[in-house]
Write an enzyme that holds these catalytic residues in place. Structure first.
Site, PDB file in Angstrom:
ATOM      1  N   HIS A 138      -9.485   2.017   0.477  1.00 35.58           N
ATOM      2  CA  HIS A 138      -9.076   2.568   1.826  1.00 35.58           C
ATOM      3  C   HIS A 138     -10.359   2.389   2.542  1.00 35.58           C
ATOM      4  O   HIS A 138     -11.453   2.909   2.173  1.00 35.58           O
ATOM      5  CB  HIS A 138      -8.741   3.941   1.714  1.00 35.58           C
ATOM      6  CG  HIS A 138      -7.279   4.378   1.300  1.00 35.58           C
ATOM      7  ND1 HIS A 138      -6.950   4.052   0.122  1.00 35.58           N
ATOM      8  CD2 HIS A 138      -6.314   4.968   1.640  1.00 35.58           C
ATOM      9  CE1 HIS A 138      -5.784   4.458  -0.296  1.00 35.58           C
ATOM     10  NE2 HIS A 138      -5.384   5.160   0.910  1.00 35.58           N
ATOM     11  N   TRP A 177       0.792  13.677   4.216  1.00 39.61           N
ATOM     12  CA  TRP A 177       0.241  13.061   5.246  1.00 39.61           C
ATOM     13  C   TRP A 177       1.379  12.542   6.268  1.00 39.61           C
ATOM     14  O   TRP A 177       1.082  12.073   7.448  1.00 39.61           O
ATOM     15  CB  TRP A 177      -0.299  11.752   4.917  1.00 39.61           C
ATOM     16  CG  TRP A 177      -1.563  12.118   4.156  1.00 39.61           C
ATOM     17  CD1 TRP A 177      -2.754  12.345   4.619  1.00 39.61           C
ATOM     18  CD2 TRP A 177      -1.915  12.264   2.709  1.00 39.61           C
ATOM     19  NE1 TRP A 177      -3.781  12.464   3.643  1.00 39.61           N
ATOM     20  CE2 TRP A 177      -3.306  12.499   2.484  1.00 39.61           C
ATOM     21  CE3 TRP A 177      -0.829  12.027   1.674  1.00 39.61           C
ATOM     22  CZ2 TRP A 177      -3.731  12.781   1.237  1.00 39.61           C
ATOM     23  CZ3 TRP A 177      -1.321  12.364   0.211  1.00 39.61           C
ATOM     24  CH2 TRP A 177      -2.670  12.547   0.101  1.00 39.61           C
ATOM     25  N   HIS A 179       0.918  -1.047   0.053  1.00 37.36           N
ATOM     26  CA  HIS A 179      -0.045  -0.007  -0.090  1.00 37.36           C
ATOM     27  C   HIS A 179       0.964   1.149   0.179  1.00 37.36           C
ATOM     28  O   HIS A 179       1.714   1.801   1.124  1.00 37.36           O
ATOM     29  CB  HIS A 179      -1.070  -0.061   1.126  1.00 37.36           C
ATOM     30  CG  HIS A 179      -1.871   1.128   0.909  1.00 37.36           C
ATOM     31  ND1 HIS A 179      -3.305   0.823   0.974  1.00 37.36           N
ATOM     32  CD2 HIS A 179      -1.672   2.547   1.248  1.00 37.36           C
ATOM     33  CE1 HIS A 179      -3.737   2.150   1.093  1.00 37.36           C
ATOM     34  NE2 HIS A 179      -2.977   3.091   1.270  1.00 37.36           N
ATOM     35  N   ASP A 231       2.451   3.135   2.913  1.00 31.88           N
ATOM     36  CA  ASP A 231       1.518   4.192   2.627  1.00 31.88           C
ATOM     37  C   ASP A 231       2.252   5.359   2.101  1.00 31.88           C
ATOM     38  O   ASP A 231       1.809   5.935   1.124  1.00 31.88           O
ATOM     39  CB  ASP A 231       0.729   4.358   3.934  1.00 31.88           C
ATOM     40  CG  ASP A 231      -0.668   4.989   3.535  1.00 31.88           C
ATOM     41  OD1 ASP A 231      -1.022   5.408   2.408  1.00 31.88           O
ATOM     42  OD2 ASP A 231      -1.556   5.241   4.400  1.00 31.88           O
ATOM     43  N   HIS A 274       1.514   5.604  -1.843  1.00 29.03           N
ATOM     44  CA  HIS A 274       0.938   6.655  -2.813  1.00 29.03           C
ATOM     45  C   HIS A 274       2.310   7.224  -3.722  1.00 29.03           C
ATOM     46  O   HIS A 274       2.817   7.971  -3.125  1.00 29.03           O
ATOM     47  CB  HIS A 274       0.139   7.741  -1.635  1.00 29.03           C
ATOM     48  CG  HIS A 274      -0.966   7.077  -1.170  1.00 29.03           C
ATOM     49  ND1 HIS A 274      -2.017   7.424  -1.793  1.00 29.03           N
ATOM     50  CD2 HIS A 274      -1.022   6.472  -0.084  1.00 29.03           C
ATOM     51  CE1 HIS A 274      -3.172   6.680  -0.991  1.00 29.03           C
ATOM     52  NE2 HIS A 274      -2.557   6.020  -0.063  1.00 29.03           N
ATOM     53  N   GLU A 284     -10.545   4.268   7.313  1.00 30.66           N
ATOM     54  CA  GLU A 284      -9.409   4.792   8.246  1.00 30.66           C
ATOM     55  C   GLU A 284     -10.021   5.851   9.073  1.00 30.66           C
ATOM     56  O   GLU A 284      -9.943   7.072   8.850  1.00 30.66           O
ATOM     57  CB  GLU A 284      -8.579   5.306   6.883  1.00 30.66           C
ATOM     58  CG  GLU A 284      -7.265   5.821   7.537  1.00 30.66           C
ATOM     59  CD  GLU A 284      -6.229   6.309   6.392  1.00 30.66           C
ATOM     60  OE1 GLU A 284      -6.762   6.354   5.400  1.00 30.66           O
ATOM     61  OE2 GLU A 284      -5.210   6.826   6.873  1.00 30.66           O
ATOM     62  N   GLN A 299      -9.698   9.582  -4.278  1.00 35.35           N
ATOM     63  CA  GLN A 299      -9.373  10.372  -3.104  1.00 35.35           C
ATOM     64  C   GLN A 299     -10.501  11.166  -2.347  1.00 35.35           C
ATOM     65  O   GLN A 299     -10.811  11.347  -1.237  1.00 35.35           O
ATOM     66  CB  GLN A 299      -8.018  11.121  -3.322  1.00 35.35           C
ATOM     67  CG  GLN A 299      -7.616  11.672  -2.021  1.00 35.35           C
ATOM     68  CD  GLN A 299      -6.928  11.102  -1.057  1.00 35.35           C
ATOM     69  OE1 GLN A 299      -5.678  10.825  -1.111  1.00 35.35           O
ATOM     70  NE2 GLN A 299      -7.794  11.045   0.146  1.00 35.35           N
TER      71      GLN A 299
HETATM   72 FE   FE2 Z   1      -3.116   5.097   1.697  1.00 39.36          FE
END
Ligand code: FE2
Length: 437
Positions: free
Chosen positions: A210, A315, A57, A309, A59, A213, A152
């Protein structure tokens, strides 16, 4: 003629003193004392040879964008999403490709040779999809890069998202994403899961959402995801990423939920570095950890993987491309401290994600592609403890990254190679022969 011969290797299953022969990019023999010349020979000195690390996982479109256009002040998931929204209009295909390739260089040096990346397809230009497909093509000889069409900003919440997701799949992204907890209501979250699973079934694609979360124990979209998986016959091909609300759920409800997830063979993907920093942000003290119930899910027979991630993005300002860092955080947060559980944490960044991503011919076995990582550690537990040097990263029989061993020039104990205490063998069996913690 053998192209490459690894001498005196230890494998993750504990077998040791083995030689590994490679011809034409494939493993042709694994046994002690393989004779003969090889184009290249590597003395493994008893160190661990692992199949490559896998990140289930990630991005890739956002990686290495830290500080653009500003830093995340609150540290929350929601400010991260807002910040990424500010950055999106400024993104160019060229800059995204350049950043992603820089990350891929780092990944290769860490022995990370397969990555599933979610690609934000919320922007009408679909520049992210264009850039990531280009990266996928460029890194193909070294990294197996899977691309998820990820809405997203919400599949139902964001205008145009339904059309954009379909267009991105037409462009070549080939996994269906989702974000049901970010839709406007629980009902729309449920509806998004149903619609997205239908698309996957119609197109014959896997799903990776996702999912939940959130610290909200009532965020129960994983229940719907399991149900829709069975409904559409997608068992084993659907991943639930994050699942952090499970941390906060009522235990009785979870006892029912895990059985539903097992029935659907949901691929569980937990992201320890991100979950431990983003979850519990609304708590005072005690602060929840927010990681999903990894040991309990494993005990129920579910396939659990750890993902990185984020690395230096809206993030998360840290990250190193090292899946041993990810697994190390996972084992700490989930308190996976028994010898068996530590080995399971290693599996969660190797063989488990290989299954979740559907990678064929993965693993060190005769006939498989010669994809391997030589670590300066004696076994998987030591690898997690030390996050050791990747002495050699091998793809299809070719060494594509190398690092010098970590040694002390002082030799205070007279053993120049012993800087990592590699010879320390803990007592793991008690008098009854039972494995101890
Ligand atoms: Fe993610």
């Amino acid at each position: 003629m053998t192209d490459l011969l690894l001498k005196n290797a230890t494998l993750p299953d504990g077998r040791t003193g083995l030689d590994i022969a490679v011809t034409s990019g494939k493993i042709t023999a694994i046994e002690p004392g393989i004779p003969g010349d090889a184009g290249t020979a590597i003395d493994c000195s008893g160190y661990l040879v692992s199949p490559p690390f896998i990140d289930a996982h990630f991005h890739m479109d956002a990686t290495l964008s830290l500080g653009m256009p500003r830093m995340n002040q609150s540290g929350t998931l929601l400010e991260g999403i807002a910040l990424w929204g500010e950055l999106k209009p400024q993104l160019t295909v060229e800059a995204m490709v350049e950043r992603a390739l820089r990350y891929c260089d780092l990944a290769v040096s860490r022995g990370l040779l397969a990555i599933r990346s979610h690609v934000d397809v919320s922007d009408p230009t679909l520049r992210t999809a264009e850039a990531m497909l280009e990266v996928q093509r460029l890194v193909k000889p070294y990294i197996d890069l899977q691309l998820v069409a990820f809405p997203q900003d919400g599949y139902l919440r964001s205008p145009g998202a339904v059309d954009l997701l379909n267009r991105s799949l037409d462009m070549g992204l080939n996994i269906v994403g989702g974000i049901p907890h970010f839709e406007r209501t629980m009902a729309e979250g449920t509806q998004s899961v149903e619609l997205l699973c239908r698309i996957a079934a119609d197109r014959g694609l896997p799903v990776d959402m996702h999912c939940d979360e959130s610290d909200d124990p009532m965020s129960r979209h994983i229940e719907t995801l399991a149900q829709q998986t069975v409904r559409f016959g997608l068992q084993g091909r659907v991943a639930g990423s994050h699942l952090t609300s499970m941390h906060s759920m009522d235990n009785y409800y979870v006892s029912k939920l895990i059985a539903l997830m097992a029935e659907a063979d949901i691929q569980v993907i937990s992201n320890p570095l991100i979950n431990i920093t983003l979850q519990g942000r609304h708590d005072t003290y005690p602060k929840r950890r927010g990681l999903t119930r990894v040991p309990e899910l494993m005990a129920a027979g579910l396939n659990v993987s750890f993902g990185h991630d984020c690395v230096m993005d809206p993030w998360y300002s840290m990250g190193s491309g090292d899946m041993l860092e990810v697994a190390g955080m996972g084992l700490h947060v989930a308190q996976m401290t028994s010898r068996k559980a530590i080995r399971q944490a290693f599996d969660a960044v190797t063989i488990n994600p290989a299954r979740a991503l559907g990678l064929p011919d993965y693993g060190i076995a005769v006939g498989n592609p010669a994809d391997m990582v030589l670590l300066q550690a004696r076994n998987t537990i030591e690898a997690l403890r030390l996050r050791p040097t990747r002495l050699a990263v091998i793809k299809a029989g070719k060494v594509i990254a190398q690092s010098a061993p970590q040694i002390s020039t002082l030799s205070l104990n007279g053993r120049p190679d012993a800087v990592n205490s590699a010879d320390y063998a803990p007592q793991t069996k008690n008098k009854t022969g039972k494995e101890t913690r």
